[in-house]
Design a protein around this motif. Structure first.
Motif, mmCIF file in Angstrom:
data_model
loop_
_atom_site.group_PDB
_atom_site.id
_atom_site.type_symbol
_atom_site.label_atom_id
_atom_site.label_comp_id
_atom_site.label_asym_id
_atom_site.label_seq_id
_atom_site.Cartn_x
_atom_site.Cartn_y
_atom_site.Cartn_z
ATOM 1 N N ASN A 101 0.805 -1.220 0.000
ATOM 2 C CA ASN A 101 0.000 0.000 0.000
ATOM 3 C C ASN A 101 0.843 1.278 0.000
ATOM 4 O OD1 ASN A 101 -2.488 -1.431 0.115
ATOM 5 N ND2 ASN A 101 -2.180 -1.760 2.314
ATOM 6 N N ALA A 102 2.142 1.151 -0.259
ATOM 7 C CA ALA A 102 3.009 2.323 -0.289
ATOM 8 C C ALA A 102 2.572 3.266 -1.403
ATOM 9 C CB ALA A 102 4.464 1.909 -0.486
ATOM 10 N N SER A 103 2.705 4.566 -1.149
ATOM 11 C CA SER A 103 2.284 5.557 -2.149
ATOM 12 C C SER A 103 3.186 5.543 -3.375
ATOM 13 C CB SER A 103 2.270 6.963 -1.531
ATOM 14 O OG SER A 103 3.555 7.299 -1.028
ATOM 15 N N LEU A 104 4.466 5.191 -3.193
ATOM 16 C CA LEU A 104 5.417 5.168 -4.305
ATOM 17 C C LEU A 104 5.455 3.778 -4.917
ATOM 18 C CD1 LEU A 104 7.560 6.979 -5.739
ATOM 19 C CD2 LEU A 104 9.264 5.990 -4.180
ATOM 20 N N PRO A 105 5.222 3.645 -6.228
ATOM 21 C CA PRO A 105 5.276 2.314 -6.861
ATOM 22 C C PRO A 105 6.653 1.687 -6.716
ATOM 23 C CG PRO A 105 4.315 3.963 -8.340
ATOM 24 C CD PRO A 105 4.898 4.719 -7.194
ATOM 25 N N ALA A 106 6.692 0.364 -6.736
ATOM 26 C CA ALA A 106 7.981 -0.325 -6.670
ATOM 27 C C ALA A 106 8.846 0.044 -7.869
ATOM 28 C CB ALA A 106 7.768 -1.836 -6.609
ATOM 29 N N ILE A 107 8.225 0.201 -9.037
ATOM 30 C CA ILE A 107 8.911 0.631 -10.255
ATOM 31 C C ILE A 107 8.040 1.678 -10.931
ATOM 32 C CG2 ILE A 107 9.762 -0.039 -12.539
ATOM 33 C CD1 ILE A 107 10.334 -2.803 -11.447
ATOM 34 N N LYS A 108 8.673 2.748 -11.358
ATOM 35 C CA LYS A 108 7.981 3.793 -12.108
ATOM 36 C C LYS A 108 8.813 4.103 -13.339
ATOM 37 C CE LYS A 108 5.684 8.263 -11.436
ATOM 38 N NZ LYS A 108 5.397 9.352 -10.455
ATOM 39 N N ALA A 109 8.172 4.164 -14.514
ATOM 40 C CA ALA A 109 8.941 4.283 -15.750
ATOM 41 C C ALA A 109 8.148 5.031 -16.815
ATOM 42 C CB ALA A 109 9.323 2.892 -16.252
ATOM 43 N N ARG A 110 8.855 5.386 -17.868
ATOM 44 C CA ARG A 110 8.202 5.940 -19.051
ATOM 45 C C ARG A 110 9.066 5.644 -20.272
ATOM 46 N NH1 ARG A 110 9.980 11.079 -16.704
ATOM 47 N NH2 ARG A 110 11.394 12.211 -18.118
ATOM 48 N N THR A 111 8.399 5.535 -21.414
ATOM 49 C CA THR A 111 9.077 5.270 -22.683
ATOM 50 C C THR A 111 8.532 6.204 -23.746
ATOM 51 O OG1 THR A 111 9.595 2.939 -22.250
ATOM 52 C CG2 THR A 111 9.405 3.585 -24.539
ATOM 53 N N LEU A 112 9.424 6.718 -24.573
ATOM 54 C CA LEU A 112 9.033 7.491 -25.742
ATOM 55 C C LEU A 112 9.034 6.534 -26.928
ATOM 56 C CD1 LEU A 112 8.366 10.318 -26.899
ATOM 57 C CD2 LEU A 112 10.808 10.533 -27.448
ATOM 58 N N TRP A 113 7.858 6.358 -27.548
ATOM 59 C CA TRP A 113 7.705 5.465 -28.686
ATOM 60 C C TRP A 113 7.570 6.271 -29.976
ATOM 61 C CZ3 TRP A 113 8.019 0.237 -28.101
ATOM 62 C CH2 TRP A 113 7.878 -0.290 -26.803
ATOM 63 N N VAL A 114 8.179 5.785 -31.042
ATOM 64 C CA VAL A 114 8.075 6.413 -32.358
ATOM 65 C C VAL A 114 7.189 5.536 -33.238
ATOM 66 C CG1 VAL A 114 9.317 7.250 -34.389
ATOM 67 C CG2 VAL A 114 10.384 7.391 -32.120
ATOM 68 N N TYR A 115 6.227 6.149 -33.886
ATOM 69 C CA TYR A 115 5.321 5.443 -34.793
ATOM 70 C C TYR A 115 5.976 5.382 -36.171
ATOM 71 C CZ TYR A 115 0.774 4.229 -36.904
ATOM 72 O OH TYR A 115 -0.264 3.601 -37.548
ATOM 73 N N VAL A 116 6.097 4.165 -36.734
ATOM 74 C CA VAL A 116 6.813 4.003 -38.005
ATOM 75 C C VAL A 116 5.956 3.232 -39.005
ATOM 76 C CG1 VAL A 116 9.096 4.058 -36.922
ATOM 77 C CG2 VAL A 116 7.927 1.864 -37.233
ATOM 78 N N ASP A 117 6.246 3.461 -40.306
ATOM 79 C CA ASP A 117 5.548 2.746 -41.363
ATOM 80 C C ASP A 117 6.245 1.415 -41.642
ATOM 81 O OD1 ASP A 117 7.822 3.306 -42.903
ATOM 82 O OD2 ASP A 117 6.881 4.985 -43.961
ATOM 83 N N ALA A 118 5.793 0.712 -42.685
ATOM 84 C CA ALA A 118 6.312 -0.614 -42.993
ATOM 85 C C ALA A 118 7.797 -0.606 -43.334
ATOM 86 C CB ALA A 118 5.516 -1.231 -44.139
ATOM 87 N N LYS A 119 8.332 0.545 -43.752
ATOM 88 C CA LYS A 119 9.748 0.655 -44.076
ATOM 89 C C LYS A 119 10.582 1.154 -42.895
ATOM 90 C CE LYS A 119 9.013 1.442 -49.033
ATOM 91 N NZ LYS A 119 9.266 2.363 -50.180
ATOM 92 N N GLY A 120 9.942 1.355 -41.751
ATOM 93 C CA GLY A 120 10.653 1.811 -40.573
ATOM 94 C C GLY A 120 10.834 3.308 -40.482
ATOM 95 N N HIS A 121 10.145 4.065 -41.360
ATOM 96 C CA HIS A 121 10.262 5.522 -41.341
ATOM 97 C C HIS A 121 9.208 6.120 -40.406
ATOM 98 C CE1 HIS A 121 11.859 4.897 -45.676
ATOM 99 N NE2 HIS A 121 12.853 4.852 -44.801
ATOM 100 N N PRO A 122 9.551 7.174 -39.652
ATOM 101 C CA PRO A 122 8.553 7.813 -38.783
ATOM 102 C C PRO A 122 7.321 8.234 -39.577
ATOM 103 C CG PRO A 122 10.757 8.629 -38.278
ATOM 104 C CD PRO A 122 10.888 7.785 -39.525
ATOM 105 N N ALA A 123 6.161 7.993 -38.995
ATOM 106 C CA ALA A 123 4.895 8.285 -39.668
ATOM 107 C C ALA A 123 3.973 9.048 -38.717
ATOM 108 C CB ALA A 123 4.227 7.002 -40.139
ATOM 109 N N ARG A 124 3.043 9.761 -39.281
ATOM 110 C CA ARG A 124 2.100 10.534 -38.484
ATOM 111 C C ARG A 124 1.141 9.594 -37.744
ATOM 112 N NH1 ARG A 124 0.748 15.825 -38.426
ATOM 113 N NH2 ARG A 124 -1.270 16.386 -37.541
ATOM 114 N N ILE A 125 0.979 9.807 -36.455
ATOM 115 C CA ILE A 125 0.085 8.981 -35.652
ATOM 116 C C ILE A 125 -1.361 9.287 -36.041
ATOM 117 C CG2 ILE A 125 -0.712 8.464 -33.314
ATOM 118 C CD1 ILE A 125 2.075 9.253 -32.319
ATOM 119 N N PRO A 126 -2.168 8.264 -36.310
ATOM 120 C CA PRO A 126 -3.569 8.512 -36.678
ATOM 121 C C PRO A 126 -4.288 9.286 -35.565
ATOM 122 C CG PRO A 126 -2.969 6.237 -37.127
ATOM 123 C CD PRO A 126 -1.829 6.833 -36.364
#
Length: 265
Positions: A101-126
């Motif tokens: 019940n601790a207020s601080l999670p045992a692990i806290k994290a974040r990730t920056l994800w890049v949306y890519v097309d079939a060729k692996g190029h960055p693409a606009r997120i729908p």
């Protein structure tokens, strides 16, 4: 609900920590934590229909380990969006030990994800993706800390390669495999300095991990891992490890992590 309250989609899942997900000290490894993050993100994204052939690639991950996670523990995990840009999505994660019940999670994290097309190029997120995850509209992303210059002193070098077991469905080294390579290289460097993981005096626990993926590593690529430590691990209960994964003259990934010795006995 107040008009300025931000609504976000939250997705939760409970994992039971297996023996093959802990290290020889009996605690969840950074690589295993990152696999949970990847898995729950995929589970959440499965509920959002995106165009065929498009995918997400990790760009940067930051993890804070506030308490060690032992084998067989049940981990109540939740993920939710932080914010979107035109081609990136920032996602948060929280891991809590069942019954804690601790207020601080045992692990806290974040990730920056890049949306890519079939060729692996960055693409606009729908637009419908951000509408599902953030019904009140896209929010600004958190600013990740700037990278400080790496030490000018000579690093301890170790070598590795991209094995078949480290590939993902895009035929790239999976982002979770980088953690394993970095931690193996870190121990290789420590062994060269006379520090063995079999030392019975204590366990080595992660406190923080920051990794940025700079380039793609593919099957068979030979990689060099550069390792720096500050202060010397044998002389302190806590130290920082700085690392670079390089391919020929190019930088594949860079990482900064903090560790501490947990005295036993």
């Amino acid at each position: 609900m107040e008009q300025n309250e931000i609504k976000t989609r939250r997705f939760d899942f409970t994992y039971s920590v297996r023996f093959d997900e802990v290290d020889l000290f009996g605690y969840l490894t950074p690589a295993s934590a990152s696999r949970y993050m990847q898995d729950i993100a995929r589970r959440d994204a499965a509920g959002v229909e995106l165009p065929e052939g498009f995918n997400w690639l990790a760009k940067r991950t930051l993890i804070d380990f506030n308490r060690p996670i032992p084998a067989c523990a049940n981990l109540q995990t939740v993920t939710f969006p932080i914010g979107f840009s035109r081609v990136t999505a920032q996602r948060a994660y929280e891991f809590r030990l069942e019954g804690d019940n601790a207020s601080l999670p045992a692990i806290k994290a974040r990730t920056l994800w890049v949306y890519v097309d079939a060729k692996g190029h960055p693409a606009r997120i729908p637009p419908e993706a951000s509408e599902i995850w953030l019904p009140n509209g896209a929010q600004p992303q958190l600013n990740d800390p700037a990278w400080l210059p790496f030490p000018a002193t000579a690093p301890l070098e170790t070598n590795g390669s991209v094995l078949f077991s480290r590939l993902d469905i895009l035929a790239h080294m999976n982002n979770t495999a980088y953690f394993e390579m970095l931690d193996d290289a870190g121990w290789g460097a420590l062994m060269a300095a006379g520090i063995s993981p079999l030392n019975p005096s204590g366990a080595l626990l992660p406190l923080h991990y920051d990794i940025e993926y700079m380039n793609i590593a593919e099957f068979g690529d030979a990689l060099t891992i550069l390792n720096w430590f500050s202060p010397t691990p044998s002389h302190a209960t806590e130290f920082e490890r700085l690392q670079q994964i390089r391919q020929r003259d190019g930088l594949v990934a860079r990482a900064r992590s903090r560790w501490r010795w947990l005295k036993q006995g």
